[in-house]
Design a protein around this motif. Sequence first.
Motif, PDB file in Angstrom:
ATOM      1  N   ARG A  14     -52.287  37.972 -37.985  1.00 11.43           N
ATOM      2  CA  ARG A  14     -53.522  36.732 -36.357  1.00 11.43           C
ATOM      3  C   ARG A  14     -52.557  36.436 -34.690  1.00 11.43           C
ATOM      4  O   ARG A  14     -51.465  35.653 -35.415  1.00 11.43           O
ATOM      5  CB  ARG A  14     -53.767  35.899 -37.225  1.00 11.43           C
ATOM      6  N   GLY A  15     -52.858  37.124 -34.218  1.00 11.23           N
ATOM      7  CA  GLY A  15     -53.031  36.352 -32.957  1.00 11.23           C
ATOM      8  C   GLY A  15     -51.742  37.903 -31.961  1.00 11.23           C
ATOM      9  O   GLY A  15     -51.608  37.415 -31.260  1.00 11.23           O
ATOM     10  N   SER A  16     -51.942  38.409 -32.135  1.00  9.73           N
ATOM     11  CA  SER A  16     -50.581  39.348 -32.103  1.00  9.73           C
ATOM     12  C   SER A  16     -51.379  40.968 -32.073  1.00  9.73           C
ATOM     13  O   SER A  16     -50.354  41.929 -30.855  1.00  9.73           O
ATOM     14  CB  SER A  16     -49.701  40.517 -33.791  1.00  9.73           C
ATOM     15  N   GLY A  17     -51.981  40.923 -31.673  1.00 11.22           N
ATOM     16  CA  GLY A  17     -52.678  41.758 -30.639  1.00 11.22           C
ATOM     17  C   GLY A  17     -53.030  43.172 -31.175  1.00 11.22           C
ATOM     18  O   GLY A  17     -53.866  43.765 -30.527  1.00 11.22           O
ATOM     19  N   GLY A  18     -53.589  42.504 -31.969  1.00  8.57           N
ATOM     20  CA  GLY A  18     -54.205  44.497 -33.112  1.00  8.57           C
ATOM     21  C   GLY A  18     -55.206  45.122 -32.710  1.00  8.57           C
ATOM     22  O   GLY A  18     -55.737  45.998 -32.685  1.00  8.57           O
ATOM     23  N   LYS A  19     -56.634  43.647 -32.341  1.00  4.82           N
ATOM     24  CA  LYS A  19     -57.730  44.053 -32.233  1.00  4.82           C
ATOM     25  C   LYS A  19     -57.392  44.836 -30.863  1.00  4.82           C
ATOM     26  O   LYS A  19     -58.824  45.967 -30.413  1.00  4.82           O
ATOM     27  CB  LYS A  19     -58.327  43.039 -31.773  1.00  4.82           C
ATOM     28  N   CYS A  20     -56.507  44.946 -29.986  1.00  9.82           N
ATOM     29  CA  CYS A  20     -56.791  44.981 -28.429  1.00  9.82           C
ATOM     30  C   CYS A  20     -56.118  46.851 -28.967  1.00  9.82           C
ATOM     31  O   CYS A  20     -56.573  47.562 -28.549  1.00  9.82           O
ATOM     32  CB  CYS A  20     -55.219  45.017 -27.756  1.00  9.82           C
ATOM     33  N   ILE A  21     -55.304  47.190 -29.996  1.00  7.74           N
ATOM     34  CA  ILE A  21     -54.756  48.287 -30.110  1.00  7.74           C
ATOM     35  C   ILE A  21     -55.978  48.634 -31.211  1.00  7.74           C
ATOM     36  O   ILE A  21     -56.635  50.604 -30.584  1.00  7.74           O
ATOM     37  CB  ILE A  21     -53.697  48.278 -30.704  1.00  7.74           C
ATOM     38  N   ILE A  22     -57.207  48.880 -32.037  1.00  5.09           N
ATOM     39  CA  ILE A  22     -57.780  49.455 -32.724  1.00  5.09           C
ATOM     40  C   ILE A  22     -59.199  49.627 -31.580  1.00  5.09           C
ATOM     41  O   ILE A  22     -60.251  50.490 -31.542  1.00  5.09           O
ATOM     42  CB  ILE A  22     -59.178  48.373 -33.427  1.00  5.09           C
ATOM     43  N   ASN A  23     -59.254  48.387 -30.094  1.00  5.55           N
ATOM     44  CA  ASN A  23     -60.408  48.591 -29.505  1.00  5.55           C
ATOM     45  C   ASN A  23     -60.555  50.296 -28.336  1.00  5.55           C
ATOM     46  O   ASN A  23     -60.890  50.895 -27.697  1.00  5.55           O
ATOM     47  CB  ASN A  23     -60.839  47.542 -28.233  1.00  5.55           C
ATOM     48  N   CYS A  24     -58.637  50.421 -27.825  1.00  4.11           N
ATOM     49  CA  CYS A  24     -58.307  51.079 -27.300  1.00  4.11           C
ATOM     50  C   CYS A  24     -58.051  52.701 -27.450  1.00  4.11           C
ATOM     51  O   CYS A  24     -58.357  53.306 -27.085  1.00  4.11           O
ATOM     52  CB  CYS A  24     -56.974  50.640 -26.501  1.00  4.11           C
ATOM     53  N   LEU A  25     -57.524  53.221 -29.224  1.00  2.00           N
ATOM     54  CA  LEU A  25     -58.373  53.855 -30.082  1.00  2.00           C
ATOM     55  C   LEU A  25     -60.182  53.962 -29.855  1.00  2.00           C
ATOM     56  O   LEU A  25     -60.239  55.163 -30.108  1.00  2.00           O
ATOM     57  CB  LEU A  25     -57.841  53.581 -31.258  1.00  2.00           C
ATOM     58  N   GLY A  26     -60.782  52.687 -30.085  1.00  2.00           N
ATOM     59  CA  GLY A  26     -61.915  53.180 -30.052  1.00  2.00           C
ATOM     60  C   GLY A  26     -62.671  53.488 -29.855  1.00  2.00           C
ATOM     61  O   GLY A  26     -64.148  54.063 -29.239  1.00  2.00           O
ATOM     62  N   PHE A  27     -61.954  54.407 -27.858  1.00  2.00           N
ATOM     63  CA  PHE A  27     -62.039  54.727 -27.232  1.00  2.00           C
ATOM     64  C   PHE A  27     -62.464  56.232 -27.124  1.00  2.00           C
ATOM     65  O   PHE A  27     -63.502  57.045 -26.493  1.00  2.00           O
ATOM     66  CB  PHE A  27     -61.624  54.488 -25.466  1.00  2.00           C
ATOM     67  N   SER A  28     -62.139  56.679 -28.107  1.00  2.00           N
ATOM     68  CA  SER A  28     -61.839  57.956 -28.188  1.00  2.00           C
ATOM     69  C   SER A  28     -62.812  58.700 -28.895  1.00  2.00           C
ATOM     70  O   SER A  28     -63.615  57.710 -29.213  1.00  2.00           O
ATOM     71  CB  SER A  28     -61.021  58.679 -28.912  1.00  2.00           C
ATOM     72  N   ASP A  29     -63.809  59.603 -28.905  1.00  2.00           N
ATOM     73  CA  ASP A  29     -64.653  60.124 -29.590  1.00  2.00           C
ATOM     74  C   ASP A  29     -64.710  60.492 -30.640  1.00  2.00           C
ATOM     75  O   ASP A  29     -65.477  60.738 -31.442  1.00  2.00           O
ATOM     76  CB  ASP A  29     -65.189  61.313 -28.790  1.00  2.00           C
ATOM     77  N   SER A  30     -63.745  60.639 -31.244  1.00  2.00           N
ATOM     78  CA  SER A  30     -62.969  61.163 -32.338  1.00  2.00           C
ATOM     79  C   SER A  30     -63.192  59.455 -33.276  1.00  2.00           C
ATOM     80  O   SER A  30     -62.918  59.628 -34.621  1.00  2.00           O
ATOM     81  CB  SER A  30     -61.650  61.663 -32.661  1.00  2.00           C
ATOM     82  N   ALA A  31     -62.951  58.362 -33.030  1.00  2.00           N
ATOM     83  CA  ALA A  31     -62.823  56.825 -33.537  1.00  2.00           C
ATOM     84  C   ALA A  31     -64.640  56.151 -32.921  1.00  2.00           C
ATOM     85  O   ALA A  31     -64.958  56.685 -31.992  1.00  2.00           O
ATOM     86  CB  ALA A  31     -62.034  56.325 -32.854  1.00  2.00           C
ATOM     87  N   THR A  32     -64.505  55.062 -34.102  1.00  2.00           N
ATOM     88  CA  THR A  32     -65.661  54.080 -33.680  1.00  2.00           C
ATOM     89  C   THR A  32     -65.374  53.367 -33.338  1.00  2.00           C
ATOM     90  O   THR A  32     -63.798  52.601 -32.980  1.00  2.00           O
ATOM     91  CB  THR A  32     -66.366  54.193 -34.740  1.00  2.00           C
ATOM     92  N   ILE A  33     -66.363  52.313 -32.649  1.00  2.00           N
ATOM     93  CA  ILE A  33     -65.015  50.333 -33.058  1.00  2.00           C
ATOM     94  C   ILE A  33     -66.172  49.581 -33.872  1.00  2.00           C
ATOM     95  O   ILE A  33     -66.854  50.581 -34.696  1.00  2.00           O
ATOM     96  CB  ILE A  33     -65.484  49.772 -30.907  1.00  2.00           C
TER      97      ILE A  33
END
Length: 227
Positions: A14-33
């Motif tokens: 917790r608190g290490s920035g994983g959601k930042c990685i998820i959301n930036c990958l989620g900008f792809s049309d191959s992924a969801t948020i």
Amino acid sequence: MNTNCRVIIVSFPRGSGGKCIINCLGFSDSATIMHHELAYTDVKQKSDYFTTNFRETLKTSTWNDLGLTSAKFVGQGGSFDNNDSFKPQELEKFYDNLHFYDEFKTLLQGKRDVFLVAHSIPATQVFQRCYNKTRTIRLVNTADVIYKRSQYKDVIPKHVHIELSKISEQELDNFIPWDCKWFENENIFIKNIERLYDELGYDDFSVAHPYIVKYYKHWTRVLSALK
């Protein structure tokens, strides 16, 4: 659950920035948020959602994952990722009996990657067993990020966190590492997000790039304000 689906497990303390990685990958049309209604929207709509919630976060001075929590997205299974005290085989036998949102189960049957958050190594291993064809991203060297954030830094001493992380990561096989030192510089961050796009087979980094830059600037500004 033993489901054949496109799941990306993002494993991080917790608190290490994983959601930042998820959301930036989620900008792809191959992924969801991690939002039932916005999962399949276009990159601009996702970015607009993030921008609005970054502004709200600054107003309230409270970090709430931009409203994208595992409990809201997955169901009871989303709250299952914080059990370090249990062995994977002990957790696994209960996982299928938990309640999962129908919207989440529908996304699992789709053609885009779905992200799951695991805050412990045992939970990471359970997800790897319960979902077929998973890939795992594990954040490493997390201490400097976590201990800059006031809500997390006093949980355990920093040196203890570092040693426990080394021990626990030895139990995890076959993961894509994300070095949290890459958060410190925008250019290095963007370069390594692009590397993840390539490794995951996402071919639209050039489209996502300006939105990723915008997200990074918002994220670093908010974290600095919330220290």
